[in-house]
Design a protein around this motif. Structure first.
Motif, PDB file in Angstrom:
ATOM      1  N   ALA A 120      32.110  22.777  41.825  1.00 43.84           N
ATOM      2  CA  ALA A 120      33.217  22.487  40.906  1.00 43.84           C
ATOM      3  C   ALA A 120      34.584  22.737  41.557  1.00 43.84           C
ATOM      4  O   ALA A 120      35.610  22.730  40.883  1.00 43.84           O
ATOM      5  CB  ALA A 120      33.071  23.324  39.637  1.00 43.84           C
ATOM      6  N   ASN A 121      34.581  22.934  42.867  1.00 52.11           N
ATOM      7  CA  ASN A 121      35.797  23.157  43.655  1.00 52.11           C
ATOM      8  C   ASN A 121      36.536  24.442  43.299  1.00 52.11           C
ATOM      9  O   ASN A 121      37.762  24.491  43.254  1.00 52.11           O
ATOM     10  CB  ASN A 121      36.726  21.943  43.608  1.00 52.11           C
ATOM     11  CG  ASN A 121      36.288  20.887  44.596  1.00 52.11           C
ATOM     12  OD1 ASN A 121      35.943  21.204  45.735  1.00 52.11           O
ATOM     13  ND2 ASN A 121      36.264  19.645  44.161  1.00 52.11           N
ATOM     14  N   TYR A 122      35.758  25.479  43.057  1.00 45.06           N
ATOM     15  CA  TYR A 122      36.276  26.846  42.978  1.00 45.06           C
ATOM     16  C   TYR A 122      35.741  27.576  44.207  1.00 45.06           C
ATOM     17  O   TYR A 122      35.067  28.596  44.097  1.00 45.06           O
ATOM     18  CB  TYR A 122      35.787  27.553  41.706  1.00 45.06           C
ATOM     19  CG  TYR A 122      36.430  27.087  40.438  1.00 45.06           C
ATOM     20  CD1 TYR A 122      37.677  27.582  40.053  1.00 45.06           C
ATOM     21  CD2 TYR A 122      35.805  26.169  39.613  1.00 45.06           C
ATOM     22  CE1 TYR A 122      38.271  27.157  38.873  1.00 45.06           C
ATOM     23  CE2 TYR A 122      36.392  25.736  38.434  1.00 45.06           C
ATOM     24  CZ  TYR A 122      37.618  26.237  38.076  1.00 45.06           C
ATOM     25  OH  TYR A 122      38.212  25.817  36.903  1.00 45.06           O
ATOM     26  N   LYS A 123      36.031  27.023  45.385  1.00 41.57           N
ATOM     27  CA  LYS A 123      35.430  27.554  46.620  1.00 41.57           C
ATOM     28  C   LYS A 123      35.812  29.005  46.885  1.00 41.57           C
ATOM     29  O   LYS A 123      34.967  29.796  47.292  1.00 41.57           O
ATOM     30  CB  LYS A 123      35.794  26.667  47.806  1.00 41.57           C
ATOM     31  CG  LYS A 123      35.096  25.344  47.768  1.00 41.57           C
ATOM     32  CD  LYS A 123      35.440  24.486  48.964  1.00 41.57           C
ATOM     33  CE  LYS A 123      34.919  23.073  48.744  1.00 41.57           C
ATOM     34  NZ  LYS A 123      35.363  22.153  49.772  1.00 41.57           N
ATOM     35  N   ASN A 124      37.070  29.365  46.665  1.00 46.79           N
ATOM     36  CA  ASN A 124      37.468  30.753  46.913  1.00 46.79           C
ATOM     37  C   ASN A 124      36.721  31.712  46.001  1.00 46.79           C
ATOM     38  O   ASN A 124      36.275  32.784  46.435  1.00 46.79           O
ATOM     39  CB  ASN A 124      38.989  30.937  46.757  1.00 46.79           C
ATOM     40  CG  ASN A 124      39.757  30.275  47.879  1.00 46.79           C
ATOM     41  OD1 ASN A 124      39.225  30.039  48.963  1.00 46.79           O
ATOM     42  ND2 ASN A 124      41.010  29.949  47.623  1.00 46.79           N
ATOM     43  N   ASP A 125      36.565  31.350  44.733  1.00 45.16           N
ATOM     44  CA  ASP A 125      35.798  32.177  43.802  1.00 45.16           C
ATOM     45  C   ASP A 125      34.336  32.249  44.252  1.00 45.16           C
ATOM     46  O   ASP A 125      33.716  33.314  44.200  1.00 45.16           O
ATOM     47  CB  ASP A 125      35.876  31.628  42.373  1.00 45.16           C
ATOM     48  CG  ASP A 125      37.231  31.872  41.716  1.00 45.16           C
ATOM     49  OD1 ASP A 125      38.058  32.611  42.290  1.00 45.16           O
ATOM     50  OD2 ASP A 125      37.464  31.318  40.633  1.00 45.16           O
ATOM     51  N   ALA A 126      33.795  31.122  44.686  1.00 44.34           N
ATOM     52  CA  ALA A 126      32.398  31.083  45.148  1.00 44.34           C
ATOM     53  C   ALA A 126      32.211  32.014  46.342  1.00 44.34           C
ATOM     54  O   ALA A 126      31.287  32.831  46.362  1.00 44.34           O
ATOM     55  CB  ALA A 126      31.997  29.657  45.521  1.00 44.34           C
ATOM     56  N   LEU A 127      33.108  31.916  47.304  1.00 46.58           N
ATOM     57  CA  LEU A 127      32.991  32.735  48.510  1.00 46.58           C
ATOM     58  C   LEU A 127      33.215  34.218  48.218  1.00 46.58           C
ATOM     59  O   LEU A 127      32.599  35.077  48.850  1.00 46.58           O
ATOM     60  CB  LEU A 127      33.947  32.234  49.593  1.00 46.58           C
ATOM     61  CG  LEU A 127      33.659  30.811  50.091  1.00 46.58           C
ATOM     62  CD1 LEU A 127      34.743  30.348  51.054  1.00 46.58           C
ATOM     63  CD2 LEU A 127      32.280  30.700  50.720  1.00 46.58           C
ATOM     64  N   SER A 128      34.048  34.532  47.237  1.00 42.94           N
ATOM     65  CA  SER A 128      34.289  35.949  46.903  1.00 42.94           C
ATOM     66  C   SER A 128      33.037  36.590  46.296  1.00 42.94           C
ATOM     67  O   SER A 128      32.877  37.812  46.368  1.00 42.94           O
ATOM     68  CB  SER A 128      35.491  36.107  45.972  1.00 42.94           C
ATOM     69  OG  SER A 128      35.153  35.737  44.656  1.00 42.94           O
ATOM     70  N   LEU A 129      32.152  35.785  45.726  1.00 46.04           N
ATOM     71  CA  LEU A 129      30.904  36.327  45.174  1.00 46.04           C
ATOM     72  C   LEU A 129      29.966  36.834  46.270  1.00 46.04           C
ATOM     73  O   LEU A 129      29.090  37.659  46.006  1.00 46.04           O
ATOM     74  CB  LEU A 129      30.171  35.270  44.344  1.00 46.04           C
ATOM     75  CG  LEU A 129      30.804  34.855  43.026  1.00 46.04           C
ATOM     76  CD1 LEU A 129      29.972  33.758  42.377  1.00 46.04           C
ATOM     77  CD2 LEU A 129      30.961  36.037  42.095  1.00 46.04           C
ATOM     78  N   LEU A 130      30.136  36.346  47.491  1.00 44.78           N
ATOM     79  CA  LEU A 130      29.238  36.711  48.584  1.00 44.78           C
ATOM     80  C   LEU A 130      29.377  38.179  48.982  1.00 44.78           C
ATOM     81  O   LEU A 130      28.428  38.774  49.484  1.00 44.78           O
ATOM     82  CB  LEU A 130      29.508  35.833  49.813  1.00 44.78           C
ATOM     83  CG  LEU A 130      29.417  34.317  49.608  1.00 44.78           C
ATOM     84  CD1 LEU A 130      29.777  33.593  50.896  1.00 44.78           C
ATOM     85  CD2 LEU A 130      28.052  33.894  49.120  1.00 44.78           C
ATOM     86  N   ASN A 131      30.563  38.755  48.768  1.00 40.26           N
ATOM     87  CA  ASN A 131      30.793  40.148  49.150  1.00 40.26           C
ATOM     88  C   ASN A 131      29.835  41.072  48.409  1.00 40.26           C
ATOM     89  O   ASN A 131      29.701  40.995  47.200  1.00 40.26           O
ATOM     90  CB  ASN A 131      32.242  40.558  48.838  1.00 40.26           C
ATOM     91  CG  ASN A 131      33.247  39.717  49.587  1.00 40.26           C
ATOM     92  OD1 ASN A 131      32.962  39.223  50.670  1.00 40.26           O
ATOM     93  ND2 ASN A 131      34.411  39.533  49.008  1.00 40.26           N
ATOM     94  N   GLY A 132      29.184  41.938  49.168  1.00 40.50           N
ATOM     95  CA  GLY A 132      28.251  42.886  48.570  1.00 40.50           C
ATOM     96  C   GLY A 132      26.796  42.452  48.705  1.00 40.50           C
ATOM     97  O   GLY A 132      25.892  43.190  48.339  1.00 40.50           O
TER      98      GLY A 132
END
Length: 171
Positions: A120-132
């Motif tokens: 849905a083109n929320y790439k920054n939000d998607a990538l921030s989920l990877l932390n942890g």
């Protein structure tokens, strides 16, 4: 950050559960009651006829995304109970989570959210989920070409076309 909701039915190993970890990290709101699922949010449902796409941005922005963390049997009951009009499936992707690594369409709750936001083109939000999550970047690496193609699609139909064209190479 987009609002992420997870209906969690306590049917998994809590030590391996990405949903519970997302809740602990403040990345998602854990719901214990299926009737608390926000009615207008995007509800991820593998049986939904429409795929998540960039067209869903206004709904995601306003109401968020909901995933179910429960058995398939329980999920089918909840999909029937919950009257959300915005049910969406995810297109073909390969899991990278430790339990289902390399299996098509066996995504963890975390992977489902990452894929939804990316598409849905929320790439920054998607990538921030990877932390942890040590293994989570692998999900992006394995699926990067498809995720990019899905993210560039204008609508659900184009996403399904991309998925079918990709899968036709292997059939």
């Amino acid at each position: 950050m987009v609002k992420l909701y997870i209906y969690h039915a306590n049917q998994c190993n809590p030590k391996k559960c990405t949903a519970l970890k997302m809740g602990k990290l403040g990345k998602a709101i854990i719901l214990k009651n299926p009737y608390k699922i926000p009615k207008n949010s995007i509800l991820l449902n593998p049986y939904a006829e429409k795929s998540v796409s960039v067209e869903d941005r206004p709904i995601i922005e306003k109401y968020g995304v909901t995933a179910l963390d429960c058995s398939w049997k329980e999920a089918e009951k909840i999909f029937k109970k919950v009257s959300t009009k915005n049910q969406r499936s995810l297109p073909f992707l390969i899991a990278a989570n430790p339990i289902n690594y390399g299996k098509p369409c066996q995504l963890s709750t975390l992977e489902a959210f990452v894929a939804t936001l990316y598409i849905a083109n929320y790439k920054n939000d998607a990538l921030s989920l990877l932390n942890g999550f040590k293994w989570a970047e692998t999900f992006i690496k394995i699926n990067e070409e498809l995720l990019e193609r899905y993210a560039n699609a204008k609508n659900s139909k184009e996403i399904v076309d991309i998925q079918n064209e990709y899968l036709s190479k292997f059939l």
